[in-house]
Design an enzyme around this catalytic site. Structure first.
Site, PDB file in Angstrom:
ATOM      1  N   CYS A   8      24.300   0.886 -10.252  1.00 28.84           N
ATOM      2  CA  CYS A   8      25.642   1.386 -10.569  1.00 28.84           C
ATOM      3  C   CYS A   8      26.261   2.133  -9.214  1.00 28.84           C
ATOM      4  O   CYS A   8      25.246   2.741  -8.345  1.00 28.84           O
ATOM      5  CB  CYS A   8      25.840   2.719 -11.472  1.00 28.84           C
ATOM      6  SG  CYS A   8      25.311   1.928 -13.209  1.00 28.84           S
ATOM      7  N   ARG A  21      26.107  -3.448  -4.401  1.00 27.60           N
ATOM      8  CA  ARG A  21      25.134  -3.096  -5.044  1.00 27.60           C
ATOM      9  C   ARG A  21      24.916  -3.894  -6.417  1.00 27.60           C
ATOM     10  O   ARG A  21      23.729  -3.692  -6.869  1.00 27.60           O
ATOM     11  CB  ARG A  21      25.121  -1.533  -5.444  1.00 27.60           C
ATOM     12  CG  ARG A  21      25.094  -0.524  -4.075  1.00 27.60           C
ATOM     13  CD  ARG A  21      25.593   0.723  -4.325  1.00 27.60           C
ATOM     14  NE  ARG A  21      24.869   1.348  -5.271  1.00 27.60           N
ATOM     15  CZ  ARG A  21      23.982   2.138  -5.003  1.00 27.60           C
ATOM     16  NH1 ARG A  21      23.598   2.512  -3.791  1.00 27.60           N
ATOM     17  NH2 ARG A  21      23.159   2.710  -5.914  1.00 27.60           N
ATOM     18  N   TRP A  48      26.444  -1.337 -13.812  1.00 29.35           N
ATOM     19  CA  TRP A  48      25.363  -2.138 -13.981  1.00 29.35           C
ATOM     20  C   TRP A  48      25.000  -1.894 -15.186  1.00 29.35           C
ATOM     21  O   TRP A  48      23.921  -1.115 -15.555  1.00 29.35           O
ATOM     22  CB  TRP A  48      24.443  -2.315 -12.817  1.00 29.35           C
ATOM     23  CG  TRP A  48      23.443  -3.258 -12.838  1.00 29.35           C
ATOM     24  CD1 TRP A  48      23.962  -4.573 -12.140  1.00 29.35           C
ATOM     25  CD2 TRP A  48      22.239  -3.576 -13.326  1.00 29.35           C
ATOM     26  NE1 TRP A  48      22.784  -5.439 -12.197  1.00 29.35           N
ATOM     27  CE2 TRP A  48      21.872  -4.971 -12.996  1.00 29.35           C
ATOM     28  CE3 TRP A  48      21.363  -2.527 -13.850  1.00 29.35           C
ATOM     29  CZ2 TRP A  48      20.502  -5.205 -13.137  1.00 29.35           C
ATOM     30  CZ3 TRP A  48      20.269  -3.057 -14.117  1.00 29.35           C
ATOM     31  CH2 TRP A  48      19.479  -4.298 -13.927  1.00 29.35           C
ATOM     32  N   ASN A 106      24.733   7.545 -12.734  1.00 30.11           N
ATOM     33  CA  ASN A 106      23.879   6.679 -12.426  1.00 30.11           C
ATOM     34  C   ASN A 106      22.402   6.860 -12.978  1.00 30.11           C
ATOM     35  O   ASN A 106      22.185   8.212 -12.925  1.00 30.11           O
ATOM     36  CB  ASN A 106      23.820   6.371 -10.906  1.00 30.11           C
ATOM     37  CG  ASN A 106      25.163   5.712 -10.505  1.00 30.11           C
ATOM     38  OD1 ASN A 106      25.741   5.267 -10.894  1.00 30.11           O
ATOM     39  ND2 ASN A 106      25.047   5.474  -8.963  1.00 30.11           N
ATOM     40  N   GLY A 107      21.651   6.019 -13.499  1.00 30.88           N
ATOM     41  CA  GLY A 107      20.543   6.347 -14.137  1.00 30.88           C
ATOM     42  C   GLY A 107      20.540   6.223 -15.554  1.00 30.88           C
ATOM     43  O   GLY A 107      21.313   5.436 -16.110  1.00 30.88           O
ATOM     44  N   GLU A 149       8.126 -15.157  -0.627  1.00 27.06           N
ATOM     45  CA  GLU A 149       9.399 -14.921  -0.269  1.00 27.06           C
ATOM     46  C   GLU A 149      10.298 -15.909  -0.278  1.00 27.06           C
ATOM     47  O   GLU A 149      11.612 -15.587  -0.561  1.00 27.06           O
ATOM     48  CB  GLU A 149       9.454 -14.219   1.042  1.00 27.06           C
ATOM     49  CG  GLU A 149      10.531 -13.685   1.566  1.00 27.06           C
ATOM     50  CD  GLU A 149      11.139 -12.551   0.787  1.00 27.06           C
ATOM     51  OE1 GLU A 149      10.774 -12.232   0.059  1.00 27.06           O
ATOM     52  OE2 GLU A 149      12.375 -12.236   1.412  1.00 27.06           O
ATOM     53  N   LYS A 175      13.732 -15.767  -2.342  1.00 29.16           N
ATOM     54  CA  LYS A 175      14.932 -15.929  -1.832  1.00 29.16           C
ATOM     55  C   LYS A 175      15.786 -17.226  -2.678  1.00 29.16           C
ATOM     56  O   LYS A 175      17.055 -16.938  -2.934  1.00 29.16           O
ATOM     57  CB  LYS A 175      15.019 -16.389  -0.350  1.00 29.16           C
ATOM     58  CG  LYS A 175      14.464 -15.346   0.525  1.00 29.16           C
ATOM     59  CD  LYS A 175      15.818 -14.194   0.841  1.00 29.16           C
ATOM     60  CE  LYS A 175      15.676 -13.215  -0.097  1.00 29.16           C
ATOM     61  NZ  LYS A 175      14.947 -12.070  -0.020  1.00 29.16           N
ATOM     62  N   GLU A 205      16.551 -16.063  -6.617  1.00 32.15           N
ATOM     63  CA  GLU A 205      17.689 -15.191  -6.691  1.00 32.15           C
ATOM     64  C   GLU A 205      18.958 -15.563  -6.405  1.00 32.15           C
ATOM     65  O   GLU A 205      19.766 -14.711  -6.979  1.00 32.15           O
ATOM     66  CB  GLU A 205      17.080 -13.883  -6.009  1.00 32.15           C
ATOM     67  CG  GLU A 205      17.192 -13.733  -4.471  1.00 32.15           C
ATOM     68  CD  GLU A 205      16.686 -12.591  -3.982  1.00 32.15           C
ATOM     69  OE1 GLU A 205      16.965 -11.496  -4.648  1.00 32.15           O
ATOM     70  OE2 GLU A 205      16.205 -12.536  -2.906  1.00 32.15           O
ATOM     71  N   HIS A 215      -5.697 -25.961 -10.745  1.00 32.21           N
ATOM     72  CA  HIS A 215      -6.202 -25.247 -11.847  1.00 32.21           C
ATOM     73  C   HIS A 215      -5.115 -25.107 -12.827  1.00 32.21           C
ATOM     74  O   HIS A 215      -5.469 -23.991 -13.747  1.00 32.21           O
ATOM     75  CB  HIS A 215      -6.806 -23.717 -11.303  1.00 32.21           C
ATOM     76  CG  HIS A 215      -8.089 -23.759 -10.144  1.00 32.21           C
ATOM     77  ND1 HIS A 215      -9.191 -24.525 -10.690  1.00 32.21           N
ATOM     78  CD2 HIS A 215      -8.057 -23.961  -8.921  1.00 32.21           C
ATOM     79  CE1 HIS A 215      -9.887 -24.522  -9.516  1.00 32.21           C
ATOM     80  NE2 HIS A 215      -9.254 -24.334  -8.526  1.00 32.21           N
ATOM     81  N   LYS A 234      21.382  -4.254  -5.563  1.00 29.59           N
ATOM     82  CA  LYS A 234      20.858  -4.125  -4.292  1.00 29.59           C
ATOM     83  C   LYS A 234      19.862  -2.948  -4.354  1.00 29.59           C
ATOM     84  O   LYS A 234      18.647  -3.099  -3.799  1.00 29.59           O
ATOM     85  CB  LYS A 234      21.985  -3.661  -3.287  1.00 29.59           C
ATOM     86  CG  LYS A 234      21.303  -3.411  -1.919  1.00 29.59           C
ATOM     87  CD  LYS A 234      20.940  -4.817  -1.320  1.00 29.59           C
ATOM     88  CE  LYS A 234      20.280  -4.493   0.199  1.00 29.59           C
ATOM     89  NZ  LYS A 234      19.374  -5.653   0.524  1.00 29.59           N
TER      90      LYS A 234
HETATM   91  C1  F6R Z   1      14.997  -9.280  -2.811  1.00 29.72           C
HETATM   92  C2  F6R Z   1      15.052  -8.198  -2.612  1.00 29.72           C
HETATM   93  C3  F6R Z   1      14.447  -7.258  -3.661  1.00 29.72           C
HETATM   94  C4  F6R Z   1      14.002  -5.847  -3.117  1.00 29.72           C
HETATM   95  C5  F6R Z   1      13.104  -4.923  -4.010  1.00 29.72           C
HETATM   96  C6  F6R Z   1      12.910  -3.754  -3.331  1.00 29.72           C
HETATM   97  O1  F6R Z   1      15.747 -10.026  -1.885  1.00 29.72           O
HETATM   98  O2  F6R Z   1      15.847  -7.676  -1.983  1.00 29.72           O
HETATM   99  O3  F6R Z   1      13.283  -7.853  -4.289  1.00 29.72           O
HETATM  100  O4  F6R Z   1      13.055  -6.155  -1.885  1.00 29.72           O
HETATM  101  O5  F6R Z   1      14.405  -4.771  -4.975  1.00 29.72           O
HETATM  102  O6  F6R Z   1      13.889  -3.001  -2.793  1.00 29.72           O
HETATM  103  P1  F6R Z   1      13.611  -1.935  -1.720  1.00 29.72           P
HETATM  104  O7  F6R Z   1      13.065  -2.319  -0.472  1.00 29.72           O
HETATM  105  O8  F6R Z   1      15.216  -1.232  -1.222  1.00 29.72           O
HETATM  106  O9  F6R Z   1      12.631  -0.885  -2.275  1.00 29.72           O
END
Ligand code: F6R
Length: 610
Positions: free
Chosen positions: A2, A27, A76, A102-103, A482, A486, A489, A505, A605
């Protein structure tokens, strides 16, 4: 997650609130709303499920909602589905209070039941509404005392913006475990959950701390502690340019940020290399403290965790000390084994991820030293850690991280070299060779980015696959994690990363005609082992896209269907190059599948709820 924005001043509030919300869109959100005091004894609220454009249309870009004080919110959903009625701001039953939050209010059920028994009727299914209703229920004419009383009754994590019809010249801001920033202006003041919402109006900000309550009016901002005692807060100056948070001609923030990686890497690394030595002037750990470390635990979530996975291989090789990597959400509940000789390295782009923050607090409570690697200056993790190294990536807007990942990795190389030197674990030839190559990484990144059409071509061949495996060994496996994240997501293709030796396995049973396997093989000593795994999947019908180095390209091409190759460099630094084709591949695949790349479904985000 949010987003919150609030404005009090002499201008019309709604257009400013909408602009602030637009800057928080990145976000992730599913609905949005604004509340404005109408100057005639009432608070008017407009809110709607869906994109901000819907809200903008409903309010005619804010012009249909006049007033000079108000709150805005992008939601959100956590409690209650995304809908008009569940969107914020929430009003109390008699219209006295508007609240954005938020929260999570953890005890909202019991509070709701209590208030319903007192005859309060709820309009939404949210936890937030109990705050608005409780404020009205407790209100005794003294706004701050009422807020204080309500804070005693609610449990959980919250950043709150509060507008009261009876005192329409002030906004109240409250923070506990969810970020909230105050923006200081001339004749106006703002509050927001993220600095990007403020930067167009002011660069002077105050970061609120937990359990603080702020009162904002046209004339100024006052901050109080939980006992309503005034707190002196030092304003900070935000120095990045507004253009850094804009697309600047690129179609997507993600693409812009992929392209910015050479610069971000340079900005993070070059100032910390002086006369070919790593100089970490901003690191407050003393050489004695570094030498005393006997165990390192890296704690993070998501992509930051993947940086930790790569770093484990690098640090263990350089330091010959045990390095564990822990998911923050697991660490805090696992009765972790740390001592005062443990260094916990916490990695977070946002510096606000709640699991990482909670894990860091637990590590500190247990006596470990905490070094945070963070991108957002002034964020909670940066402020609470014992030691901080910033990744100078600039604001990262796309939900899928790219340049933050690269700069986190860059800081890890620096930490590895610096510690290895202090611990006497690295000879000068190796040290010099790595530093020399470190300075060449940005131009090697540029050469990969110049040839991006090559990867776009592979994406055009493989974008229709429904199931993709990434396989690799050691560091290649960590990069595969990673690459897989990527891809899934932003393109929504089911994908998994496997340590290549583990396939047989169990998981190889999923490989069939048409499965795509991305095979990472950057390291000579493991190349043949990995190629045996490639042969295993090929003989079960998989299409194989290989990722390797220029030096190994020819050997790989003999076996796989297509090959991507990155420039050669020191093996320790290869992850910085390998990750770029993975990011580009995910980006182009998502583009071809018509996905909303900067706002992938269900994702936010900065994850500020557990
Ligand atoms: C994936 C991504 C997330 C963040 C994770 C941690 O592309 O961005 O997996 O890496 O939410 O976020 P931070 O680094 O802000 O603690």
């Amino acid at each position: 997650m949010c987003g919150i924005v609030g404005y009090v001043g002499q201008e019309q509030a709604s257009p400013i609130l909408l602009d602030g919300l637009r800057r928080l869109e990145y976000r992730g959100y599913d609905s949005a709303g604004v509340a404005v005091y109408d100057g005639q004894g009432g608070i008017r609220v407009v809110k709607a499920k869906g994109r901000l454009q819907v809200l903008s249309d409903l309010t005619q870009e804010g012009t249909a909602l006049p007033g000079t004080i108000g709150l805005g919110h992008t939601r959100w959903a956590t409690h209650g589905e995304p809908s008009d009625v569940n969107s914020h701001p929430h009003m109390s039953q008699r219209g006295k209070f508007a609240v954005v939050h938020n929260g999570i209010i953890e005890n909202y059920m019991e509070l709701r039941e209590f208030l319903e028994n007192q005859g309060v009727t709820f309009a939404s299914q949210t936890d937030t509404e109990v705050v608005a209703q409780l404020l009205e229920y407790c209100y005794n004419g003294d706004l701050m005392a009422t807020v204080q009383k309500v804070l005693h009754r609610i449990r959980g994590a919250y950043a709150l913006g509060i507008l009261c019809r009876d005192q329409p010249d002030v906004l109240v801001a409250v923070r506990k475990d969810s970020p909230l920033i105050l923006g200081l202006g001339e004749g106006f003041n703002l509050l927001a959950s993220d600095v990007t919402a403020l930067i167009r109006y002011t660069r002077d900000v105050v970061y609120m701390d937990d359990n603080e309550i702020a009162l904002l009016s046209t004339a100024g901002v006052q901050v109080f502690d939980a006992y309503l005692q005034p707190v002196d807060k030092e304003p900070q100056r935000v120095d990045w340019e507004i253009s850094a948070a804009e697309k600047g001609g690129y179609e997507h923030f993600m693409f812009k940020e992929i392209m910015e990686q050479p610069k971000a890497f340079r900005d993070t690394v070059f100032p910390r290399i002086v006369n070919n030595r790593v100089v970490l002037e901003d690191l407050s750990l003393t050489p004695e403290e570094v030498r005393d470390i006997d165990h390192i635990v890296i704690i993070a979530c998501g992509s930051s965790y993947h940086v930790g996975m790569v770093s484990k291989y690098i640090l263990e090789k350089l330091l010959r000390k045990p390095v564990e990597v822990a998911l923050a959400s697991e660490f805090r509940y696992s009765d972790p084994f740390v001592t005062e000789r443990t260094l916990c390295i916490v990695i977070s782009q946002s510096g606000e991820t709640i699991d990482t923050l909670a894990a860091m607090r637990e590590a500190k409570r247990l006596g470990a030293k905490v070094l945070a690697i963070v991108n957002v200056v002034g964020s909670t993790i940066a402020r609470e850690a014992d030691h901080v190294l910033y990744t100078w990536a600039g604001p990262e807007i796309a939900v899928a991280t790219t340049k933050a990942y690269s700069t986190q990795l860059a800081v890890m190389y620096l930490v590895g070299l610096y510690f290895a030197d202090l611990m006497g674990r690295i000879d000068s030839n190796t040290y010099d060779a790595i530093v020399c190559e470190l300075l060449r990484i940005p131009s090697k990144m540029e050469s990969i980015l110049e040839n991006k059409e090559h990867i776009q071509y592979f994406a055009s061949i493989y974008f229709n696959h429904d199931s993709i495996f990434f396989i690799g060994r050691n560091i290649d496996y960590a990069i595969g994690l990673e690459g897989s994240l990527k891809l899934k997501e932003i393109s929504y293709i089911h994908s998994e990363a496997y340590a290549a030796g583990e396939l047989k396995h169990g998981t190889i049973s999923l490989v069939e005609d048409g499965t795509l396997v991305v095979a990472l093989a950057s390291y000579g000593q493991l190349f043949e082992k990995l190629m045996s795994n490639v042969v295993e999947v090929k003989s079960r019908g998989a299409d194989v896209l290989g990722l390797t180095t220029q030096r190994l390209k020819e050997s790989m091409e003999k076996t796989v269907d297509a090959t991507m190759a990155v420039p050669d460099t020191h093996p320790m630094l290869l992850p910085s190059l390998d990750v770029i084709p993975m990011q580009l591949f995910a980006y182009y695949v998502a583009l071809m599948r018509g996905c909303d790349i900067d706002k992938p479904r269900n994702l936010a985000k900065s994850v500020t709820v557990e």
